[in-house]
Structures are given as structure tokens and as C-alpha cells.
Design an enzyme around this catalytic site. Structure first.
Site, mmCIF file in Angstrom:
data_model
loop_
_atom_site.group_PDB
_atom_site.id
_atom_site.type_symbol
_atom_site.label_atom_id
_atom_site.label_comp_id
_atom_site.label_asym_id
_atom_site.label_seq_id
_atom_site.Cartn_x
_atom_site.Cartn_y
_atom_site.Cartn_z
ATOM 1 N N ASP A 1 0.869 -1.185 0.000
ATOM 2 C CA ASP A 1 0.000 0.000 0.000
ATOM 3 C C ASP A 1 0.907 1.236 0.000
ATOM 4 O OD1 ASP A 1 -2.252 1.601 0.351
ATOM 5 O OD2 ASP A 1 -2.403 1.209 2.505
ATOM 6 N N GLU B 1 2.703 5.054 -3.913
ATOM 7 C CA GLU B 1 2.749 6.076 -4.994
ATOM 8 C C GLU B 1 4.090 6.792 -5.049
ATOM 9 O OE1 GLU B 1 0.428 5.882 -2.583
ATOM 10 O OE2 GLU B 1 -1.038 4.794 -3.785
ATOM 11 N N ASP C 1 -9.309 4.177 -1.588
ATOM 12 C CA ASP C 1 -10.209 4.545 -0.492
ATOM 13 C C ASP C 1 -11.533 5.128 -0.980
ATOM 14 O OD1 ASP C 1 -8.071 3.704 0.935
ATOM 15 O OD2 ASP C 1 -7.414 5.707 1.556
HETATM 16 C C1 NOJ Z 1 -4.607 3.313 2.857
HETATM 17 C C2 NOJ Z 1 -5.265 2.211 2.095
HETATM 18 O O1 NOJ Z 1 -5.841 2.707 0.930
HETATM 19 C C3 NOJ Z 1 -6.286 1.535 2.994
HETATM 20 O O2 NOJ Z 1 -6.897 0.490 2.295
HETATM 21 C C4 NOJ Z 1 -5.614 1.035 4.244
HETATM 22 O O3 NOJ Z 1 -6.581 0.472 5.100
HETATM 23 C C5 NOJ Z 1 -4.912 2.189 4.955
HETATM 24 N N1 NOJ Z 1 -3.989 2.802 4.053
HETATM 25 C C6 NOJ Z 1 -4.179 1.730 6.211
HETATM 26 O O4 NOJ Z 1 -3.148 0.885 5.900
#
Ligand code: NOJ
Length: 953
Positions: free
Chosen positions: A527, A530, A608
Site C-alpha cells: 500500500d 505512490e 479509499d
Molecule cells: C490506505 C489504504 O488505501 C487503505 O486500504 C488502508 O486500510 C490504509 N492505508 C491503512 O493501511
């Protein structure tokens, strides 16, 4: 709401503003001449490659800027146009601020992206063109032509003599060449002024305000190389629709960005970013970038791939095709004009001439790779939340899923499992027994996915950060010191996975001996890659940061996420000597950030989203766009990440999610728990049914992924892809087909809806999946969709495989028998296939797989299974292992009335008894009242890997 102020608009991004201004200038000057010409004397053609020098004339200078150009014609029929800048190529420039940055334009994107298909065409040949141009004939059957105009430089790509794609037709080609900074006397500086054009002299006063420095959100970009953007206009004459350009939250058929009633005002942007609470229907950048576009018109699809990893924007304008007196009467056609610009790097564009969507995707995937053939478990259901808080919590969810008989394959751990956000550690209080937890999951062949992000906590006595620093494997800042920023752990450093040593080191961290308490059923989630930097400009790194080889972050930003996944993938391939010896297992890695080529290494999700109906709805075009961009293993957070979904929304989302190629429920840390068994009846039962449907169709999903891995075809196919002759279907992005099964789904995305209208492109018959209600096209049909129904219909003429026994996980279905569903029209044949292997190893590459083609021949009323495989050294052993796996039933939808009195059919099996034939029972069922009759052949007892035929006559 997204904080717009955190992200640049085009106007706030210097080169975007300059290139849009350039386009305005070009269109406002009555006879705009592009200042680029190909020096005729420089042209050479050898072995499928045309080389030469483009000369750019510069106002008030006698010296033209020399831009070496290569046009490569590939065996596949793809053409590639690459333009560099001689001075930078030779390093004959001066960097400002004593920068250590590389002087060249970034020329390594291809090392990350291109994995094949680069064989140069032997047949491509220069043929006589008109004066002032060069014509190259190339492609399959020599049907393609590139007509290269010398002055101004431009290229027309033709197929069968008809122009499909034009480069620099509008004269927007722009390579900002290197120049030394001239400090003008203060009063002459024209800070912030727009380009001023004097029509009479055509003298352009350029806007220099963003050439040497740019400030945004309190951060100043030192731009040691000055302005260096590359830009080009690409026109698709007669093409009304363009698709692709993932990732954006908008419709599949991309919208205009300049002019027009439905136009956005900003161009589509690519600058991978952690966009908090992103909005729907927007060209704003998101987490990943695939600058690949297909243009679609009736019976023709063509494409372009803009291979540049720097910040990139794309403007789209649609207009009437210029009036050609000879074409009058053909009707009003629309032409799509696009304008692409990147901040730095080479101009490097691939051109695909189709004519089918399949052709374009195949050529694109030959270059950038097909989708990973995923481990089969990863096509099952994934249960995630931020966070399952203890190892006991994980075990409890696992037990409850079983208690409620909800199948799933994977449970996930978000960042809280770590000891203080230090990756490769476990919180000793909340996860005292990770191995026990993984063991319980393994008992039902389930997996754990744990998150590992690229930011490494800057804390004493943490061995990962110590090694990162001592081995000098982190990203550097512009002064060439280690770059420090903020993310989940607080102060952090970032692994620089552009460096081979850093990747090698990162890969070692996944060994069982290094990642304590990790078991073979643990896989990975990357995650924030970017990368997300909480205190950085636009929530990422400064552009003047330095990576391995001293490339500026500016040049490589959009590749960053992919480099990390590469390293993680390598690490997971073999985490012990024994695994390595055994040939390794297919890794599973989920990534948030990606670029063209990331499809080779795993899955992505759309980040998200929110627990709102609008986000459920938007997820479908987003997933379809991912497929159209060559990265089909895609899904959105089921249930929505932020907020609490109503039970109805959660249920509808699970139903839609059962048709995402990557099917994972996920939720933010502040949301209420929402595991499907908590919803209560009827919701829990309905969600369970949706999951079971997913599991019974797993053989069809896996087969679709096999095709995606072979030829880049989307796993869920948009209508334009399946029906390229039906213009009315091109913009439809709320319904889709699963692989080549003929299964057409249209998930409910409206609150309270009890039916949906599905558009049918053709005259075939379609049947409701659940009750065989008959629908006929073309046109719209209404399909009932009470809460417990997923609108799903079956197109006649297809055969698809299922496994109908409900199990806890996909691993437990490995040796289950198959059901074949044969969907008949009133006449005509039917066809389908099944691809099958062990679902986890690479042995399929040595022939350890089964690939059968099922064909129903209407003339002889017989159904047969034929071999499509190419045997290899492991074929025999695999077939032996699968020997007992059989077809347990054949369901025939719309079985002819003439079969009514039949109670048996004849079966002939390869290697069967002496006579080779047996009778097996069949029953025929009359439905009536708008529903199709059906029949079942029970237990024909044939091996799934065998050849056989059933005659119904
Ligand atoms: C951002 C991610 O997009 C999300 O899915 C994740 O739960 C959080 N980071 C925490 O790691």
C-alpha cells in the site's frame, strides 16, 4: 470531500499550463506552422527502423534544436515513435544548483515496462510516397502504412488505405529543449504572464514563470534541468469513443476535457497520488497510471500507448469529422482529438492499428505482458478490515465464517498488526501467536495477507532501517542525502526499489528466516506506494529527489509503485531453499499504485472509496477501465472504505463484488464491524449466496484469467469489447460479460431497485441465470432484481464450467467434479472452454494443465470435449493427478422440445470400452410461461481431462 487544494490543477502545474497555452496559440493563429521538420537528408531505413533528425526551429535563433527520432515497425504490426534530444542525450547541458541529477532524458521506462513483442518487422519497407513525405508499408499482410510528412513533421497511420491515427496533425508536438537560464533585468521579467501571440509576426513570447522553479503548497521544486516537457497531439479520425487511461473515477467512454457540453475543465491527469476521499466523475489523478488508450468506432478499434512515467496530462476534444466532399452522405461522424503532455523524459509512443479490440489488447500485452495467471485462491473471497485487532480476532472471524457457511479464502491484516508500524515485525501484545493463527487458516486451505508498505520507520534498533541506511538503499533528496518524510510510522525513509541492490535486499526480507513467524500461507499487500508521503508536495515525494542512477523522482514517479511490487514479488517467489528447489509458487501481491506492466505481478484495488451508492456504481466503470487498460485483476473495497454502509448497500455491494475480478471486502479503522455474518437475515443469507455463486463459477473465472494472461483480454468484458459492431453499446459501462462464458451481469447499484434494464446488442436469446426466463434482443430488457437476486443472464451459444459443491475455500474444491452449462439458442452451435491447473505452481509452463474446448454441434446434436493443450514434460503427471476428477452433470438450458421423451443420451469416451459407447441418463424439464425448458445429463462419468462426446440425437 477531496481536498482539491492539495492537488495541482493544470494551471498550477507549469508544463501543463504551458502546453495548454501552446495548444491555444496553435488554434488561434490562422495558419499555425508546427516548428518541427524532419530533415529529409537525415532519414535512413534499415531492418524495420526508420531513423532521422527532427529539427526544431527556435524564434530569434539560427540554430535548430536537433531531436533524433526513431520509428520502429514491429513484427506484431505495432509501430513505435521515439524522439530524444541530442544535447541532453550527449550530456551537453548544465545543471543548476550543483545538482547531481542525470542530464539525459529518462530512457529506462522500457526496462520496467516492456517484456516482449519487440521483434522488428522484416517485411516493413519504404515505398514511394508523395513529395516531402516517406511512406512505410508494414504490418500483417502489409495492410498498414505510416506516411511520414517531413515539414512539418507528422505521421498518418493507415489501415487498408484508411487513415486511423494522426500524429501532430494539430501541430502541438512540443519538446522543450534545454537552454541556459538567462537572468533578465528585473523590469523585463514577465512573471506569470500568459504566452502573448502577435498574429502579424507570429512571434510567441513564452511564459517562463515556471521554467526554473515551481512552488506548490509551500514546497519549492528546484528544477535543475529547466523546462523539458514533451507533448504531442494524436487524432483518431471518425472515432467517437476513447477508453482506457486508468486510473480515473469516471465513465468508461472518456469524456471531453476542453469544450463540449459534457466536458470536464481539467485534462485527465496521471500523477500517482494518495487522494484522500476522491470524488466521482473526475479526471483527477488517482493511485495508478496506465497511459494506454483505445479509440472505438463501428467494427474498428485502434490504440496508442504513451510510454512516459513522469507527470502526464491528456486533453480530449471531440468534434465533427472535417467535411470531406467525397464522404458526404456517410453521415455525421465524430473525430476524437487528444493532446498528451509529460513533464520530462522521452517522447515514446506506440501505435496499434487493430482492427479488433482483441488485436489491440493482444499487441499491447505482447509488449507490456499479460495479466499474471493468479494463484487460484486469490480469485476467491477476501475478507479485510483495518484492522483485525488480534490473532484471536482473526481466528474468531475465521470460525464464524465457517459457522455461517460463508466461503472465503483470505483474511487480511492492515498496519496495526506490526510492532509500532515497523514492517516485518508483529505486535507482541496483540499478535503473540502469528504462527498459530496462520496454522488455523491453513487447516481449511486459507491464506493470510499482511500489509507491508515502502516507508521504513526511522527508529533506533530496528534492523530493517539499520540495513536500509547502512547499505544506502533509500531514496535520496536533491542534495543527495537520505530523504526523510512522514507516513504512518512518523519519521520514515523510503526504499528505492529502482536500484537492483535495493530490490535484491528487499526480496530477502520475505524469507521465513527473516520475516519472523511468517508461514507459507502468508501473502502480501503493498500500500502507500505512490509513494504516499504525508508531508510531501501533493502527498508524495519532492520531484527533485534522487533515485538510483541519479534519476530525478520527476522522471520516474509513476513507476514507483511498480518497482516495489517487483521486489516484493521476487521476494515471495521462493522464501526458502526448499521452495526455490521446488520451482516456487505464484506470489500474490495487491498493490495500490501501478503503471503499465503492473498487471504481470498481481492485483490492484481502487483505493479509499466510500460506503455510498454512488461509489458502488462508480466501481463498475472503474473496474472495466482497468480491464480496457490491460490490468484486469481489479476490484473496489466491497462495502466502501469510509463510512458505514446500510445493510442493503452492503448486500448489493457483495453481489457486485462477486463479479469483480479481485473480490475483497475492506473497511476503515473508524467504521463499525461488518463481517457478512453480522448483517443478520435476510442479508447474511443473501451475501452467502453471492459468495457461493462466485465460488461455483471459479472455473470460469480462472479460465477468463488464463485468457487474460495469454492475450491481455479483459476478464470482465465491456460491451464494446464483446460487440464491436454495435455502436449503441460503446458507452455502456454498467453491465459486462464474464470472459467468454456469455454470462452477462448488471449489478444493482441503486438503492431500493427491484429490477434493472439490461441492454442486449444482438438477436441471440438470453436466459436468466437462476430461473431461465427468456430474453431477446436487440434492445433493452427488464430483469427482475429483488434484493436476493443478482441480475445475471446467459447468452445462447455458450458453454461454461462450474463447480457446484459448496466448500469453505477454493483450495478444498481442487478435486471436485465439474458441471457444464450448455446454453442453446433456437438454432446454432455453442462453444466454451475450461482451463485448469494446480492453481499455485509454475508447472503449467511445463504442460501441467488441462485446456478443453467444448463444442455443441447443432447439426449433429452432439456435445464434445476437445483438447486445446500443448503437451509438455509435466502433462502426463498432471493428467494422472486429475484422473478421478469428472464431469458430474451437463445442464442444457433451452433444451429442444424434441428431446422431451428422451431418457438417455449416448456417450463416447476417448480410451473407453471396446465399442467405445455407453448410454447415460438424461431428464428433460418443461418450464413454460416465458421460461426456457432445460435438461440434465447426470453423471456422464467422464474425466475432465479426457476427450468425449455426447450425442443427444
Ligand atoms: C490506505 C489504504 O488505501 C487503505 O486500504 C488502508 O486500510 C490504509 N492505508 C491503512 O493501511
Amino acid at each position: 470531500m477531496v481536498k482539491h487544494e492539495n492537488f495541482k490543477t493544470c494551471d498550477q502545474s507549469g508544463f501543463c499550463r504551458r502546453n495548454r497555452a501552446y495548444a491555444d496559440t496553435a488554434s488561434s493563429v490562422s495558419s499555425w506552422d508546427s516548428p518541427y521538420r524532419l530533415d529529409s537528408a537525415s532519414i535512413a531505413f534499415k531492418d524495420g527502423k526508420l531513423t532521422g533528425t527532427i529539427l526544431k526551429s527556435v524564434a530569434n535563433s539560427d540554430h535548430a534544436v536537433r531531436l533524433p527520432v526513431t520509428i520502429t515497425f514491429l513484427e506484431s504490426g505495432t509501430a513505435r515513435v521515439t524522439v530524444d534530444e541530442e544535447k541532453r542525450q550527449k550530456g551537453e547541458i548544465e545543471l543548476r544548483h550543483d545538482s547531481k541529477a542525470k542530464k539525459e532524458r529518462y530512457n529506462e521506462v522500457e526496462d520496467w515496462v516492456i517484456v516482449g513483442g519487440t521483434q522488428v518487422s522484416k517485411g516493413a519497407a519504404v515505398s514511394k510516397g508523395e513529395a516531402g513525405s516517406t511512406k512505410v508499408v508494414y504490418g500483417p499482410g502489409s495492410k498498414f502504412e505510416a506516411v511520414i510528412t517531413h515539414a512539418p513533421f507528422g505521421i498518418e497511420f493507415r489501415r487498408d488505405g484508411e487513415v486511423q491515427i494522426k500524429l501532430n496533425e494539430r501541430g502541438l508536438l512540443n519538446m522543450e529543449h534545454w537552454r541556459a537560464k538567462v537572468d533578465k533585468p528585473a523590469e523585463e521579467k514577465k512573471e506569470g504572464e500568459e504566452a502573448v501571440v502577435e498574429e502579424a509576426s507570429k512571434e510567441v513570447t513564452e511564459d517562463e514563470s515556471t521554467w526554473w522553479e515551481e512552488t506548490f503548497g509551500g514546497n519549492t521544486d528546484s528544477k535543475p534541468r529547466g523546462p523539458e516537457s514533451v507533448a504531442l497531439d494524436i487524432t483518431f479520425p471518425g472515432y467517437e469513443h476513447v477508453v482506457g487511461l486508468a486510473e480515473h473515477a469516471g465513465p468508461l467512454s472518456l469524456r471531453q476535457t476542453r469544450g463540449g457540453d459534457d466536458s470536464y475543465t481539467e485534462p485527465y491527469r496521471f500523477y500517482n497520488a494518495d487522494v484522500f476521499e476522491y470524488e466521482m466523475d473526475s479526471p483527477m489523478t488517482l493511485y495508478g497510471s496506465i497511459p494506454f488508450m483505445q479509440a472505438v468506432k463501428k467494427d474498428s478499434v485502434v490504440g496508442v500507448f504513451w510510454m512516459n512515467a513522469a507527470e502526464t496530462w491528456v486533453d480530449i476534444v471531440k468534434g465533427k469529422t472535417s467535411a470531406n466532399p467525397l464522404s458526404l452522405g456517410i453521415g455525421s461522424q465524430t473525430t476524437t482529438q487528444t493532446h498528451w503532455f509529460s513533464e520530462s523524459g522521452l517522447l515514446d509512443v506506440f501505435v496499434f492499428l487493430g482492427p479488433t479490440p482483441h488485436d489491440v489488447m493482444k499487441s499491447y500485452s505482447e509488449l507490456t505482458g499479460g495479466s499474471q495467471l493468479p494463484a487460484e485462491f486469490s480469485l476467491g473471497a477476501h475478507q479485510c478490515r483495518w484492522n483485525y485487532v488480534t490473532d484471536e480476532d482473526v481466528k474468531d472471524v475465521d470460525r464464524k465464517m465457517d459457522k455461517h457457511r460463508i466461503p472465503y479464502d483470505v483474511i487480511w491484516l492492515d498496519i496495526e498488526y506490526t510492532d509500532g508500524k515497523k514492517y516485518f515485525t508483529w505486535d507482541p501484545d496483540t499478535f503473540p501467536d502469528p504462527l498459530g493463527m496462520q496454522k488455523q487458516l491453513d487447516e481449511h486451505d486459507r491464506k493470510l495477507v499482511a500489509i507491508i508498505d515502502p516507508h521504513i520507520k526511522n527508529e533506533a534498533n530496528y534492523w530493517v532501517v539499520d540495513e536500509l541506511k547502512s547499505k544506502d538503499l533509500a531514496v535520496h533528496n536533491k542534495d543527495d542525502n537520505i530523504y526523510e518524510g512522514w507516513c504512518w510510522p512518523g519519521s520514515s525513509y523510503w526504499i528505492d526499489a529502482f536500484g537492483a541492490n535495493a530490490r535484491k535486499w528487499w526480496a530477502t526480507l520475505f524469507q521465513y528466516t527473516k520475516f519472523p513467524s511468517s508461514a507459507p500461507n502468508l501473502w502480501l499487500w503493498n500500500d502507500m506506494n505512490e509513494p504516499s508521503v504525508f508531508n510531501g508536495p501533493e502527498t508524495t515525494m519532492p520531484k527533485d529527489n534522487l533515485h538510483s542512477g541519479n534519476w530525478e523522482h520527476r522522471d520516474v514517479h509513476n513507476l514507483n509503485g511498480m518497482t516495489l511490487v517487483n521486489a516484493t514479488y521476487e521476494g515471495l517467489l521462493a522464501r526458502s531453499k526448499e521452495e526455490e528447489k521446488a520451482g516456487g509458487r505464484r506470489p500474490f501481491v495487491l498493490t495500490r499504485s501501478f503503471f503499465a506492466g503492473s498487471q504481470r505481478m498481481g492485483a490492484m484495488w481502487t483505493g479509499d472509496n466510500q460506503a455510498e451508492w454512488s461509489h458502488l456504481k462508480a466501481s463498475i466503470p472503474m473496474v472495466l477501465s482497468m480491464g480496457a487498460s490491460g490490468f484486469p485483476f481489479a476490484g473496489a473495497d466491497i462495502g466502501g472504505f469510509f463510512g458505514n454502509p446500510s445493510k442493503e448497500l452492503l448486500t448489493r455491494w457483495y453481489q457486485a463484488g462477486a463479479f469483480y475480478p479481485f473480490s475483497r471486502a475492506h473497511a476503515h479503522i473508524d467504521t463499525r464491524r461488518r463481517e457478512p455474518y453480522l448483517a443478520g437475515e435476510p442479508y447474511t443469507g443473501i451475501i452467502t449466496q453471492a459468495q457461493r455463486l462466485r465460488y461455483s463459477l471459479l472455473p470460469s473465472w480462472y479460465t477468463a484469467f488464463y485468457h487474460a494472461s495469454e492475450s491481455g483480454t479483459p476478464v470482465v468484458k465491456p460491451m464494446y469489447f464483446a460487440f464491436p459492431g454495435d455502436e449503441k453499446a460503446f458507452a455502456i459501462d454498467d453491465q459486462f460479460l464474464l470472459g467468454s462464458t456469455g454470462l452477462l451481469a448488471k449489478p444493482v447499484t441503486e438503492e431500493g431497485a427491484t429490477s434493472v434494464d439490461i441492454y442486449l446488442s444482438d438477436k441471440e436469446k438470453y436466459f436468466d441465470y437462476f430461473d431461465y426466463t427468456v430474453y431477446s434482443g436487440p434492445g433493452h430488457v427488464t430483469v427482475q432484481a429483488p434484493l436476493d437476486r443478482i441480475p445475471l443472464i446467459m447468452r445462447a451459444g455458450h458453454i461454461f464450467p462450474r463447480r457446484d459443491r459448496p466448500r469453505r475455500s477454493s483450495g478444498l474444491m481442487k478435486f471436485d467434479p465439474f458441471t457444464l452449462v450448455l446454453v442453446l439458442g433456437d438454432s446454432g452451435d455453442a462453444e466454451g472452454d475450461l482451463y485448469l491447473d494446480d492453481g499455485e505452481s509454475f508447472e503449467y509452463q511445463d504442460g501441467a494443465y488441462i485446456h478443453r474446448k467444448f463444442h455443441y454441434d447443432a447439426a449433429t446434436q452432439s456435445l464434445s470435449s476437445e483438447d486445446l493443450s500443448t503437451p509438455g514434460k509435466k502433462t502426463k503427471a498432471y493428467l494422472k493427478a486429475m484422473e478421478k476428477v469428472r464431469v458430474e452433470k451437463v445442464v442444457i438450458v433451452n433444451a429442444p422440445v424434441s428431446w422431451k421423451s428422451k431418457t438417455e443420451v449416448e456417450l463416447a469416451e476417448e480410451g473407453g470400452s471396446a465399442s467405445g459407447k455407453r448410454r447415460v441418463p438424461m431428464s428433460w424439464q418443461e418450464e413454460g410461461s416465458g421460461k426456457a425448458n432445460w435438461a440434465i445429463v447426470r453423471d456422464p462419468g467422464v474425466g475432465i481431462g479426457k476427450g468425449w462426446s455426447i450425442t443427444f440425437d
